[in-house]
Design a protein around this motif. Structure first.
Motif, PDB file in Angstrom:
ATOM      1  N   LYS A   1       0.819  -1.222   0.000  1.00 30.86           N
ATOM      2  CA  LYS A   1       0.000   0.000   0.000  1.00 30.86           C
ATOM      3  C   LYS A   1       0.848   1.265   0.000  1.00 30.86           C
ATOM      4  O   LYS A   1       0.385   2.322  -0.436  1.00 30.86           O
ATOM      5  CB  LYS A   1      -0.921   0.003   1.217  1.00 30.86           C
ATOM      6  N   GLU A   2       2.063   1.157   0.488  1.00 33.09           N
ATOM      7  CA  GLU A   2       2.936   2.329   0.529  1.00 33.09           C
ATOM      8  C   GLU A   2       3.311   2.761  -0.884  1.00 33.09           C
ATOM      9  O   GLU A   2       3.458   1.940  -1.799  1.00 33.09           O
ATOM     10  CB  GLU A   2       4.198   2.010   1.339  1.00 33.09           C
ATOM     11  N   LYS A   3       3.456   4.047  -1.075  1.00 38.53           N
ATOM     12  CA  LYS A   3       3.759   4.599  -2.394  1.00 38.53           C
ATOM     13  C   LYS A   3       5.120   4.100  -2.870  1.00 38.53           C
ATOM     14  O   LYS A   3       6.067   4.024  -2.103  1.00 38.53           O
ATOM     15  CB  LYS A   3       3.747   6.126  -2.337  1.00 38.53           C
ATOM     16  N   ARG A   4       5.158   3.790  -4.173  1.00 34.89           N
ATOM     17  CA  ARG A   4       6.416   3.312  -4.744  1.00 34.89           C
ATOM     18  C   ARG A   4       7.458   4.427  -4.766  1.00 34.89           C
ATOM     19  O   ARG A   4       7.147   5.591  -4.958  1.00 34.89           O
ATOM     20  CB  ARG A   4       6.184   2.780  -6.164  1.00 34.89           C
TER      21      ARG A   4
END
Length: 251
Positions: free
Chosen positions: A117-120
């Protein structure tokens, strides 16, 4: 042109070799914070990569839980001897085992979901530096990074060195001494680090064969030939003068 090159790359890596379905490539791609599951061609391959990561996470947890400290294991065995517990009690006592496995599976799934879920991250960052900073946030995944993002071993450098030795010690240079061959190979692979600069050798540098005095066989032969030629010429001149004087006397 770009479209044809891209289609050939996809056919080569995806269709022919199935890179996205191989565990070592799929898990390494998911663990890269720059790509994660965004680069997979199909949703099925992305889901398969998630399952592979989950299985590896559970395997890492089970391995770490079974590897106990020697001091802890010795204290447990001593406690069993004092309480009279036998090995059969441990075999039939499975209370809490299934619950622990479920807890480990839930922890692995939650950690993987939070990571995905964390931004790339941008493509310009180093993934190892990213994991060095965020490894404490994802402790189970960081164990997999040490396995799947490590440098793969290879034999290219050693094979290249043997090929160079074969070129140096060829069929026309079979009488090279081992010390000279070692020096030539050393210079071959270390002169490039000098960047073309000519540097003087150190003061304590000593050539491999410097202590062995050379044998001037060729110079001695030349010297003897010169002495012999001088003697022959002088003898010839003296004989010629004697003959001339004798002819004059007879006249």
């Amino acid at each position: 042109m770009k479209t044809s090159i891209l289609s050939e790359i996809k056919r080569y890596f995806v269709t022919t070799y199935g890179v996205e379905t191989r565990k070592e490539y799929a898990v390494a791609t998911v663990l890269d914070p720059r790509f994660k599951v965004a680069v997979f061609q199909t949703r099925e391959n992305a889901q398969l990569a998630r399952l592979m990561v989950l299985s590896e996470m559970q395997l890492a947890l089970s391995t770490s839980s079974t590897a106990k400290d020697p001091a802890t294991s010795s204290s447990d065995s001593q406690r069993d001897q004092e309480t009279g517990n036998s090995i059969w009690d441990k075999v039939f006592d499975d209370s809490g085992t299934s619950q622990d496995e479920e807890d480990q599976e839930d922890a692995s799934r939650i950690e993987l979901q939070n990571y995905l879920k964390e931004k790339r991250s941008p493509r310009t960052i180093d993934p190892l530096c990213w994991w060095k900073v965020n490894g404490t946030k994802y402790p189970i995944l960081s164990k997999l990074v040490r396995r799947f993002h490590s440098c793969p071993p290879g034999s290219a450098a050693s094979e290249r060195l043997f090929s160079t030795a074969k070129d140096v010690a060829g069929t026309k240079r079979l009488r090279l001494k081992p010390e000279n061959l070692e020096c030539l190979l050393f210079l071959k692979y270390n002169l490039r680090s000098l960047n073309g600069e000519k540097r003087a050798p150190p003061e304590d540098f000593e050539a491999p064969n410097s202590r062995i005095p050379p044998t001037p066989v060729l110079s001695e032969s030349r010297h003897s030939e010169e002495e012999t030629s001088d003697i022959d010429i002088s003898d010839t001149e003296s004989d010629t003068e004697a003959d001339t004087e004798a002819d004059t006397g007879n006249d």
